[in-house]
Scaffold this active site. Structure first.
Site, PDB file in Angstrom:
ATOM      1  N   CYS A 105      38.653  48.261  34.526  1.00  0.00           N
ATOM      2  CA  CYS A 105      39.048  49.100  33.394  1.00  0.00           C
ATOM      3  C   CYS A 105      38.381  50.478  33.400  1.00  0.00           C
ATOM      4  O   CYS A 105      38.785  51.363  34.133  1.00  0.00           O
ATOM      5  CB  CYS A 105      38.790  48.364  32.079  1.00  0.00           C
ATOM      6  SG  CYS A 105      39.809  48.988  30.696  1.00  0.00           S
ATOM      7  N   LYS A 148      31.467  45.362  36.591  1.00  0.00           N
ATOM      8  CA  LYS A 148      31.915  46.612  35.957  1.00  0.00           C
ATOM      9  C   LYS A 148      30.738  47.576  35.842  1.00  0.00           C
ATOM     10  O   LYS A 148      29.659  47.209  35.372  1.00  0.00           O
ATOM     11  CB  LYS A 148      32.498  46.298  34.579  1.00  0.00           C
ATOM     12  CG  LYS A 148      33.153  47.490  33.873  1.00  0.00           C
ATOM     13  CD  LYS A 148      33.815  47.025  32.578  1.00  0.00           C
ATOM     14  CE  LYS A 148      34.577  48.138  31.873  1.00  0.00           C
ATOM     15  NZ  LYS A 148      35.275  47.645  30.660  1.00  0.00           N
ATOM     16  N   GLU A 159      41.320  42.239  33.092  1.00  0.00           N
ATOM     17  CA  GLU A 159      39.898  42.189  32.744  1.00  0.00           C
ATOM     18  C   GLU A 159      39.607  40.970  31.856  1.00  0.00           C
ATOM     19  O   GLU A 159      40.334  40.688  30.908  1.00  0.00           O
ATOM     20  CB  GLU A 159      39.513  43.474  32.021  1.00  0.00           C
ATOM     21  CG  GLU A 159      38.056  43.548  31.584  1.00  0.00           C
ATOM     22  CD  GLU A 159      37.721  44.872  30.898  1.00  0.00           C
ATOM     23  OE1 GLU A 159      36.533  45.169  30.728  1.00  0.00           O
ATOM     24  OE2 GLU A 159      38.670  45.603  30.525  1.00  0.00           O
TER      25      GLU A 159
END
Length: 578
Positions: free
Chosen positions: A152, A116, A41
């Site tokens: 994540c 994300k 990330e």
């Protein structure tokens, strides 16, 4: 198809340097015949970038470097890079100005972008301060293979595993509905004791639930108070761990997706973790070896990334400074560590001798600066003001502040980083002195309870660190002099003083503190668990009163789920009830 996992240690804001790390990993992956490379990330800018994201030139520089990287990468290799991208609709439609994104680079260009979706705001995370959540999940294709991309937290909303839903959306389930064959995850998941096993168990559960194999690439390294352990891994369709990368160090490994089996298969590769394929697991290791490795990495990277080469710390002959100097010696080499002994008239001969023996065992340089004359100068200066008062905490703290001033003078004069040596138990109840022993640029064991300090030192003496500390030759005797471990802990600020004059036994104190700080138990719950009511109420009061000290402390390396640092946001001026 071969897929490479690059477990990188980026430096926050070093866009060019991080780009070079990605390029170097890509070249190694190409040599291994990989078709796809996965990085962590925000691998291009480092995690967490925090308010650097507010700087428009930082985002512009990252965008320009991304395009340069695309052209420098091996053209046939597909590379997934993490970075922050502008939200083009923010001005018109509202919302945050950036996305936390994964970018697919291939043949010199940006092929596809993924944002994300789940933005954490708990503990050390504050991503909704900067980022707009992505609206949907998506995939890219290599041949007939559909590869879903997550970042994540997108994997951390498994309601069945956690027993609750933390977000409305579930990116993994959405990718399953899209019919993807494989899920990739770019991660920057901070370390805490035992978390490696939790991560793998969660993703194994997710794979079994959705029937889609997952490859998880985690960042490694220390960034300020946060430590990232790496420990990247891959899980096949059956939920088995088939690839596990090293913990607490950079690594690169290659595995295969077998189209006929529609599943991942391990294939070794560069730098694969040394565990055998029959032991691809994260042992339930809230143990000393794991914590030691995390602290060593945290110190090493803090020193390196902040531009220091040497450290200085006070050696008292006590167990806390003994552990810190051992960690520092392992992290950057004993030749780069300076220990300073500053005995007062109250310091025992055995404490001085213990500190000298410790320094000899480690091979660190030592300076002896007695403070008795300085104490007398303070006494003379304050004599008229303090007349008709009794010796007490003010005089005790002067000793600590003299030592703190001397250490800061050495730090300023020679450019050494000053390490403070207080543990979590002391920080919790305020058994520490502002502008004295709290002085420093990094609080190495501020998240390590006193009982764990003892455990780590015993483990170190047992030879548990053999092979983990290249700078140290094996010793035939204990590294930490046994007297340091067995004697009663004392600040030695007055005759005959021991810690338990002011505090409960550390076994009792640490259990109360763990219940209060990490498990959020009330005083009544802790009393009901068997602790003395008066002791509990006193400890709770001390923790509340010490908040102003903790606010002024140096950054402390985080190894627990609840550390006094970035994720601790308690008010100072508040009701005494909470």
């Amino acid at each position: 198809m071969k897929i490479a996992i690059a477990q990188l240690n980026p430096t926050i804001g070093d866009i060019c340097g991080n780009s070079n790390l990605i390029l170097e990993a890509a070249k190694k992956a190409e040599v291994e015949g990989a078709n796809l490379l996965l990085t962590p990330e925000l691998s291009l800018i480092g995690y967490p970038p925090r308010d650097l994201l507010i700087n428009p030139s930082f985002i512009a520089d990252a965008g320009a470097q991304l395009l340069q990287l695309a052209q420098a990468l091996p053209p046939e290799l597909a590379v997934i890079v993490g970075t922050a991208l502008p939200n083009a609709n923010a001005v018109k439609l509202g919302g945050k100005s950036l996305f936390n994104s994964a970018v697919l680079l291939q043949n010199g260009a940006v092929k596809q972008v993924f944002h994300k979706r789940l933005l954490p705001t708990y503990d050390v995370f504050d991503e909704d301060r900067y980022f707009e959540p992505g609206e949907n999940s998506n995939y890219f294709s290599i041949g007939e293979l559909k590869i879903g991309v997550t970042i994540c937290e997108d994997l951390w909303n498994n309601e069945e595993f956690w027993g609750k839903r933390s977000y409305a959306g579930d990116p993994v389930s959405d990718l399953a509905k899209l019919g993807v064959d494989l899920v990739l995850n770019l991660s920057a998941s901070p370390y805490s004791a035992g978390k490696r096993g939790v991560r793998s168990a969660m993703l194994q559960h997710s794979v079994i639930r959705c029937g889609i194999p997952i490859i998880y690439a985690n960042q490694v390294g220390g960034n300020d108070d946060i430590i990232f352990d790496g420990s990247s891994f891959a899980v096949n369709r059956k939920g088995d761990l088939i690839q596990v990368l090293a913990s607490f160090e950079t690594d690169l490994a290659v595995l295969e997706y077998d189209a006929a089996k529609q599943d991942l298969v391990g294939s070794g590769g560069i730098g694969q973790d040394a565990r055998s394929t029959t032991d691809l697991s994260f042992h339930p290791a809230e143990g000393d070896a794991e914590i030691w490795a995390a602290l060593v990495l945290g110190v090493r990277d803090y020193v390196r990334k902040c531009g220091f080469s040497k450290v200085v710390l006070g050696l008292s002959g006590g167990i806390d400074s003994a552990l810190v100097v051992a960690i520092a010696s392992c992290a950057i080499g004993p030749e780069n560590v300076l220990g300073v002994l500053m005995p007062s008239p109250y310091s025992s001969d055995h404490s001085v001798n213990d500190a000298l023996e410790l320094a000899r065992n480690l091979g660190v340089a030592i300076e002896l600066l007695p403070i008795g004359d300085l104490m007398k100068t303070y006494d003379r200066t304050l004599a008229d003001l303090f007349v008709n008062t009794t010796f007490g905490i003010a005089e005790e703290n002067i000793q600590s502040r003299i030592r703190g001033n001397l250490l800061m003078a050495i730090s300023n004069k020679f450019g050494h980083l000053l390490l403070s040596t207080g543990n979590k138990s002391e920080m919790a109840v305020g058994y520490c002195t502002l502008y004295g022993d709290m002085n420093g640029g990094l609080a190495v064991i501020a998240d390590v309870p006193k009982t764990r300090v003892y455990s780590l030192c015993r483990w170190l003496n047992s030879g548990g660190s053999v092979g983990a500390m290249p700078p140290w030759p094996p010793l035939e005797k204990e590294i930490i002099p046994v007297n340091i471990i067995t004697k009663a802990p004392s600040a030695e600020l007055k005759p005959g003083q021991i810690d338990q004059d002011s505090l409960p036994d550390y076994d009792v104190l640490d259990d109360i503190l763990q219940r209060l700080i990490e498990h959020h138990e009330s005083a009544q719950q802790i009393i009901a668990a068997g602790h003395d009511e008066a002791v509990v109420k006193r400890v709770v009061k001390l923790v509340r009163q010490a908040e102003f000290k903790r606010r002024q402390a140096a950054p402390g390396l985080k190894i627990s789920d609840r550390a006094f640092g970035t994720g601790w946001r308690m008010p100072i001026a508040k009701s005494s009830f909470y």
